[in-house]
Design an enzyme around this catalytic site. Structure first.
Site, PDB file in Angstrom:
ATOM      1  CG  ASN A   1      -1.991   1.050   1.158  1.00 55.81           C
ATOM      2  OD1 ASN A   1      -1.857   2.019   0.433  1.00 55.81           O
ATOM      3  ND2 ASN A   1      -3.058   0.872   1.907  1.00 55.81           N
ATOM      4  CG  ASP A   2       1.575   3.189   3.647  1.00 60.54           C
ATOM      5  OD1 ASP A   2       0.543   3.764   3.257  1.00 60.54           O
ATOM      6  OD2 ASP A   2       1.716   2.719   4.782  1.00 60.54           O
ATOM      7  CB  VAL A   3       5.929   0.480  -0.816  1.00 62.04           C
ATOM      8  CG1 VAL A   3       6.400   0.271   0.608  1.00 62.04           C
ATOM      9  CG2 VAL A   3       5.109  -0.690  -1.301  1.00 62.04           C
TER      10      VAL A   3
END
Lengths: 460, 96
Positions: free
Chosen positions: A386-388
């Site tokens: 997700n964040d990456v």
């Protein structure tokens, strides 16, 4: 020197050389396996030689301790799932720190004249070892889920500073008068243990790998110092090598996560999650896709890049994902895996998890190696990450992850995101990738979704 | 021990550690950390000596704990590292 002493020293020398060569070999995937086997041989030799040290007593006690401690560690290390490996590394590392502290304690309780330099190193090594011991155990507890949340209060840094000052003051009193002052010695160790706990408790789960790596370096240092106290060159060399290597590794990890070490230790973004505004203007709608459509889309693509995250490992989907990739490769699709440095619980952890599923390492690429390729990529399959892949890291300076290196999945012609539900990621930041026109959301459990993908492509 | 010799060893070992690890690809960070974790398991040797020359009950107790912990560090570190590295395969050499 007695003959036996010379032989023992030669064994230590060989062990030290083999450790360095082994560590060197471990820095490339083709030779890594042999590296650890070599180092293991060195350890065995050094341990066996130590039994023949002139004047050694308590042999039975030593053997019992080795069999029990080593046996327990052996069994747990054999059994533990690859996903839980980071916390086990923390645990074994903590044990090493504790051992260094124990050596320091024994030497300090003994009634013998020590040089001042030896005294100083004994006590510093002991303190560092004790901090590493209790800190690593807290890190283990956090990653294992035994300790939940982070304990933070106002002025925590001040309290930690006070603890540290008291440690230094106590150490000086001991050094001033080394005549068997047991009480301050005991106090120093207790305070050091408390300090390790107090230092680690406020740090969030996401930052834990950096902390574990730091404690690894600290244990190395403690071992080196105690080696000086015992006049054991193998310990000095091996401990110092690990201390230096571990410090560098800690820096590399912190850099990969776009955090400075000071930031990790003294702020606590690690799970700041809750406090971040779920900025609702982010935007538009997520467009779902069926797994059969997704599968067909990839089957007829030329180039697919798979971006796995820890979510995939939690769902135990890596085998299925690899099976699906193999089917794609058979159809002539160019499949690559893109790994973000912080995918998994620790840098490189995702590589281990993929390797366990059988993915060959030459299909796996670092962020730097693959980021240019997203432009020519037909489908980017994001699974459990997700964040990456959040483009906000490039575009929105107000975002807490701004500046973090990401995988540029958004440059790909199509993006498929496999996700359990609509919530935000580990950090709690809304992901603008999910709202792009060319992004499709494939909802479901990672393993089920991957099984469906395999099913569809087999029926083509 | 000659203090200065020890300082030389210390400095050279530190440079060695830094050099050896400076070119590690990210894919090996976790096994590498585990591997270096194993190597400081050499503390076992020191713990054995501490227990081997312990006299009072207190020294023996602490020494015993030391050897116990050190053995855990060494063996746990070895098995964990070996298990991880065992899995790294290239697609070129052995197609399953």
């Amino acid at each position: 020197m007695l003959n036996s002493e010379i032989i023992i020293q030669v064994c230590y020398l060989i062990a030290a050389i083999v450790f360095i060569l082994g560590l060197k070999r471990m820095s490339s995937p083709t030779t890594a396996r042999l590296g650890i086997v070599w180092a293991g041989g060195g350890m065995l030799l050094a341990t066996a030689a130590t039994f023949f040290t002139p004047g050694m007593g308590n042999i039975e006690l030593i053997i019992i301790a080795i069999v029990v401690g080593g046996g327990l560690a052996w069994i747990t290390a054999k059994k533990v799932a690859m996903t839980d490996m980071p916390q086990m590394i923390a645990l074994y590392n903590g044990m090493g720190g504790g051992a260094a502290a124990a050596i320091a304690a024994v030497e300090m309780f003994k009634v013998h004249e020590l040089e001042i330099s030896v005294e100083i190193l004994a006590i510093i090594g002991g303190i560092i070892g004790a901090i590493s011991f209790s800190g690593s155990i807290i890190a283990f507890g956090k990653l294992q889920g035994i300790i939940k949340g982070s304990f933070r209060f106002k002025g925590q840094n001040l309290v930690n500073l006070l603890i540290m000052l008291s440690l230094i003051l106590l150490s000086i009193t001991i050094l001033m008068d080394f005549e068997l002052m047991r009480n301050p010695v005991v106090a120093v160790f207790i305070i050091a243990l408390i300090f390790g706990i107090a230092m680690t408790l406020p740090i969030g789960g996401a930052d834990m790998p950096v902390v574990i790596s730091l404690y690894n370096a600290l244990t190395g240092l403690a071992v080196g110092f105690e080696g000086y106290v015992l006049q054991n060159y193998a310990m000095i060399i091996a401990g110092t090598v690990v201390g230096a290597a571990g410090t560098l590794l800690t820096q590399l990890m912190a850099k990969a996560m776009n955090r400075s070490l000071g930031n990790v230790l003294f702020s606590g973004f690690g799970d700041q999650s809750i406090s971040i505004e779920g900025d609702s203007e982010s935007q538009g709608e997520m467009k779902p896709i069926e797994s059969s459509d997704a599968s067909i889309m990839m089957a007829f693509a030329q180039k697919v890049i798979i971006i796995p995250g820890y979510g995939m490992a939690v769902a135990q989907a890596q085998q299925k994902v690899w099976e699906f990739s193999q089917l794609l490769i058979e159809r002539g699709v160019d499949v690559k895996f893109a790994i973000h440095p912080v995918a998994g619980r620790m840098p490189g952890h995702m590589n281990v998890l993929l390797a366990e599923a059988g993915v060959p390492y030459d299909l796996i690429y670092d962020a730097d190696e693959i980021n240019q390729e997203f432009k020519n990529c037909d489908v980017a399959l994001v699974i459990g990450a997700n964040d990456v892949v959040n483009p906000v890291a490039r575009t929105d300076p107000s975002s807490p992850i701004y500046g973090m290196p990401i995988l540029d999945a958004d440059y790909s012609a199509n993006i498929i995101v496999v996700k359990r539900g609509q919530g935000a990621g580990f950090s709690g930041i809304q992901n603008s990738l999910f709202f792009l026109d060319n992004t499709r959301m494939l909802y479901g459990d990672g393993q089920e979704v991957a099984a469906n993908l395999v099913q569809t492509i087999k029926e083509l | 021990m000659e203090t200065f010799i020890a300082i030389y060893i210390f400095i050279l070992a530190a440079f060695t550690g830094y050099e050896v690890i400076s070119k590690v690809p990210v894919i090996l960070h976790t096994p590498m950390m585990s591997g270096s974790n194993f190597i400081h398991g050499i503390v076992l040797v020191g713990a054995m000596i501490a227990l081997g020359f312990a006299e009072t009950g207190l020294e023996k107790t602490i020494g015993f704990i030391g050897v116990f912990l050190a053995a855990g560090n060494a063996l746990g570190g070895y098995v964990a590292t070996e298990r991880m590295l065992e899995m790294f395969k290239s697609s070129k050499k052995d197609a399953e």
